[in-house]
Design an enzyme around this catalytic site. Structure first.
Site, PDB file in Angstrom:
ATOM      1  N   ASP A  97       0.745  -1.147  -0.006  1.00 30.07           N
ATOM      2  CA  ASP A  97      -0.107   0.181  -0.069  1.00 30.07           C
ATOM      3  C   ASP A  97       0.752   1.244  -0.027  1.00 30.07           C
ATOM      4  OD1 ASP A  97      -2.391   1.454   0.468  1.00 30.07           O
ATOM      5  OD2 ASP A  97      -3.036  -0.048   1.762  1.00 30.07           O
ATOM      6  N   ASP A 197      -2.908   4.710  -2.412  1.00 30.87           N
ATOM      7  CA  ASP A 197      -4.008   5.106  -1.343  1.00 30.87           C
ATOM      8  C   ASP A 197      -4.605   6.526  -1.902  1.00 30.87           C
ATOM      9  OD1 ASP A 197      -5.187   5.072   1.223  1.00 30.87           O
ATOM     10  OD2 ASP A 197      -4.111   6.769   1.706  1.00 30.87           O
ATOM     11  N   GLU A 247      -6.930   3.835  -5.382  1.00 30.94           N
ATOM     12  CA  GLU A 247      -8.203   4.182  -4.728  1.00 30.94           C
ATOM     13  C   GLU A 247      -8.733   5.404  -5.110  1.00 30.94           C
ATOM     14  OE1 GLU A 247      -9.843   4.471  -0.176  1.00 30.94           O
ATOM     15  OE2 GLU A 247      -7.914   5.276  -0.451  1.00 30.94           O
ATOM     16  N   HIS A 321     -11.062  -2.407   4.771  1.00 29.08           N
ATOM     17  CA  HIS A 321     -10.761  -1.995   6.182  1.00 29.08           C
ATOM     18  C   HIS A 321     -11.270  -0.618   6.568  1.00 29.08           C
ATOM     19  CE1 HIS A 321      -7.912   0.072   3.172  1.00 29.08           C
ATOM     20  NE2 HIS A 321      -7.753   0.941   4.649  1.00 29.08           N
ATOM     21  N   ASP A 322     -11.985   0.193   5.656  1.00 29.29           N
ATOM     22  CA  ASP A 322     -12.765   1.273   5.804  1.00 29.29           C
ATOM     23  C   ASP A 322     -14.219   1.269   5.897  1.00 29.29           C
ATOM     24  OD1 ASP A 322     -10.326   2.695   5.820  1.00 29.29           O
ATOM     25  OD2 ASP A 322     -10.403   2.969   3.571  1.00 29.29           O
TER      26      ASP A 322
HETATM   27  C1  GLC Z   1      -7.682   5.764   2.345  1.00 30.89           C
HETATM   28  C2  GLC Z   1      -7.474   4.410   3.567  1.00 30.89           C
HETATM   29  C3  GLC Z   1      -7.792   4.835   4.701  1.00 30.89           C
HETATM   30  C4  GLC Z   1      -7.151   6.036   5.147  1.00 30.89           C
HETATM   31  C5  GLC Z   1      -7.188   7.203   4.407  1.00 30.89           C
HETATM   32  C6  GLC Z   1      -5.944   8.025   4.514  1.00 30.89           C
HETATM   33  O1  GLC Z   1      -8.983   5.819   2.345  1.00 30.89           O
HETATM   34  O2  GLC Z   1      -8.133   3.307   2.815  1.00 30.89           O
HETATM   35  O3  GLC Z   1      -7.911   3.857   5.706  1.00 30.89           O
HETATM   36  O4  GLC Z   1      -7.521   6.491   6.400  1.00 30.89           O
HETATM   37  O5  GLC Z   1      -6.778   6.598   2.922  1.00 30.89           O
HETATM   38  O6  GLC Z   1      -4.712   7.606   4.160  1.00 30.89           O
END
Ligand code: GLC
Ligand code: CA
Length: 551
Positions: A97, A197, A247, A321-322
């Site tokens: 990641d 990310d 993402e 995980h979110d």
């Molecule tokens: C992404 C991650 C999340 C994190 C955010 C900031 O959305 O999946 O867990 O808090 O980025 O890095």
């Protein structure tokens, strides 16, 4: 480029909650290595590990202080090298990641910036200003202002997330070059792919202005140089042949086609989130609403057919995980636990794209059902608990909202056995976050033995993708657009056709069915009794999923 990953399945590991090898209650790298055979048996191809780099853990590792070293509680570089070798030996590729939109404020670069070094100030987004007037009215995604004032510098810095996550300045070529060298470092260690990310937020506008319509996101989402930056990053690190996923926060179909179309040489695929907002009230995560199934269907139709048409590639997922657990969210984790878990799995796995399984999803793990604020760990949940109660919600109401929406729902320990009082096989010690009490039957040990378990169903779905080219390579078309409760799509690959029918709700539904009985072969069914199909009507049971192959 993307098509190369069409028959692959990715498994997401949240190291902190996967397996603890030394009894400190925190999952670690050795723990992951000890479970590789389980993952191999599941049939997945890649393991995406969320960040285990040096970090103060304000946002559980998404606040990185050193991109090249490992946070001691997760283990050592030797442990990681062992994990890489053992994964290789089983044909599993590791994906790391890359959190490149921001660093922790504990990162060396930020510390130097704070100490007054202007070279490093230019690594971030600092703006001169007065202590009580932030440069813009933008909001942080974790609540509060997106700006923090540094009195000693008389400057504000931008943080789209937590105050300890300072946004990097991608306009600065030195920043881009530093980040490229991070990728090269991991690539050379034998890492096979990367997840980027919130990567569609990296390009900020050249003018910073107030947003009178929203929280500021329209100024930096899919920003002006984002495609350029990605192309450069990919070209200069030579990762265009590797599996990569971005993402994409609040993105558009048009941008995702560009991010993931092979000819653009940016990324292999995109995560987008519109389908996971259909239960937000007025678009607000913190306002509970019933899922809008019509909207869900429209979003899938738009993204699936649109990516096909535009030559882009979707990452397919319900959980990460979110996100709260899907079986508790769109399914019914009490009355129809198995039925809804397997229906939802069918629905997402047989679409066009590359599926992701988030640890525990394959067991039908549920939301945490915490009812006390002391059980929560996540910075976003804790912030919003304060915000919601400050805005006038009672503690009870705020807890009900967290119970449905908190990211901690997905971060409870992986359940390896049913002994939830003694760590569920996750740890011999006290887990860093409580193990929920109500679903001990969702565990690896039990589900490996039960031929009818959610786990066995996931294994089947994974193996089907490898067995039937129509799943990996077929086109897609959605049917029955007017019926909100049932999702139906057809996959076509030459003469090969497959129809997927999912009853999305916990009630029986009758569906007029035009399929010719003699030409449709039942390929997959998530229930233990015959399909009820008579006189051109399919009588679907709650959460029933049926897959036909047309011959
Ligand atoms: C992404 C991650 C999340 C994190 C955010 C900031 O959305 O999946 O867990 O808090 O980025 O890095
Ligand atoms: Ca540990």
């Amino acid at each position: 480029m993307s098509e190369r990953f069409s028959d692959k399945v990715i498994y997401q590991i949240y190291p902190k909650s996967f397996c603890d090898s030394n009894g400190d209650g925190i999952g670690d790298i050795k723990g992951i290595t000890s479970k590789l055979d389980y993952l191999k048996d599941l049939g997945v191809d890649y393991l995406w590990l969320t960040p285990f780099f040096v970090s103060p853990q304000r946002d559980n590792g998404y606040d990185i202080a050193d991109y090249r070293n490992i946070e001691p509680m997760f283990g050592t570089m030797e442990d990681l090298e062992e994990l890489i070798n053992e994964s290789d030996a089983r044909g599993l590729g590791l994906m790391l990641d890359m959190v490149f939109n921001h660093t922790s404020t504990e990162h060396e670069w930020f510390k130097r910036a704070l100490a007054g070094d202007t070279t490093y100030q230019d690594y971030y987004i600092f703006k001169d200003g007065e202590p009580d007037t932030p440069p813009t009215n933008w909001k942080s995604k974790f609540g509060g202002s997106a700006w923090e004032y540094v009195p000693t510098l008389k400057k504000w810095y931008l943080h789209l997330f937590d105050v300890t996550q300072a946004d990097l300045n991608w306009e600065n070529p030195m920043v881009r070059s530093e980040l490229k060298s991070v990728i090269k470092f991991w690539k050379q260690k034998g890492i096979k792919g990367f997840r980027f990310d919130v990567v569609n937020l990296i390009s900020k506008p050249d003018k910073f202005e107030d947003d009178h319509e929203g929280d500021g996101r329209r100024f930096y989402t899919d920003g002006r140089h984002v495609h350029e930056f990605l192309k450069e990053l990919v070209a200069d690190t030579g990762i265009d042949e590797m599996i990569t996923v971005g993402e994409m926060s609040s993105t558009t179909l048009e941008h995702c086609i560009r991010y993931s179309s092979p000819k653009e040489k940016e990324l292999s695929m995109c995560f987008s989130f519109h389908h996971l907002k259909v239960d937000y009230g007025h678009g607000d995560k913190w306002e509970l609403a019933q899922p809008d199934y019509m909207k869900l269907k429209q979003i899938f139709t738009k993204w699936q057919e649109g990516m096909l048409l535009g030559g882009g590639w979707n990452a397919l997922f319900w959980c990460n995980h979110d996100q709260p657990r899907i079986v508790s969210r769109l399914g019914d984790d009490r009355r129809y636990w198995k039925e809804s878990a397997t229906m939802l799995a069918t629905c997402i796995h047989l679409m066009r794209g590359t599926p992701y399984i988030y640890q525990g999803e394959e067991l039908g793990m549920t939301n945490a059902n915490y009812d006390d604020i002391s059980q929560y760990r996540d910075v976003e949940s804790l912030n919003y608990y304060k915000i919601l109660t400050r805005e006038g919600k009672s503690e009870r109401e705020a807890l009900d909202i967290l119970a449905a929406r908190s990211r901690d729902n997905s971060r409870t320990p992986m359940q390896w056995n049913d002994d939830i009082v003694h760590g569920a096989g996750f740890t011999e010690g006290t887990p860093w976050i409580p193990i929920p009490g109500h679903k001990p039957e969702a565990n690896v040990e039990a589900e490996l033995q039960d031929s009818d378990s959610v786990l066995q169903y996931y294994r089947k779905l994974v193996s089907f993708r490898k067995q039937y080219p129509v799943i990996a390579e077929g086109d897609i078309q959605f049917l029955y657009g007017g019926i909100s409760e049932v999702l139906v799509y057809v996959r076509t690959n030459g003469n090969d056709k497959m129809v997927v029918i999912c009853n999305l709700i916990g009630k029986a539904v009758s569906l007029p069915c035009k399929l010719d009985e003699s030409k449709s072969e039942l390929m997959l069914h998530n229930m233990g009794f015959p399909v009820n199909r008579r006189d051109g009507i399919l009588e679907l049971k709650p959460f029933e999923a049926i897959v036909y192959r047309l011959v």
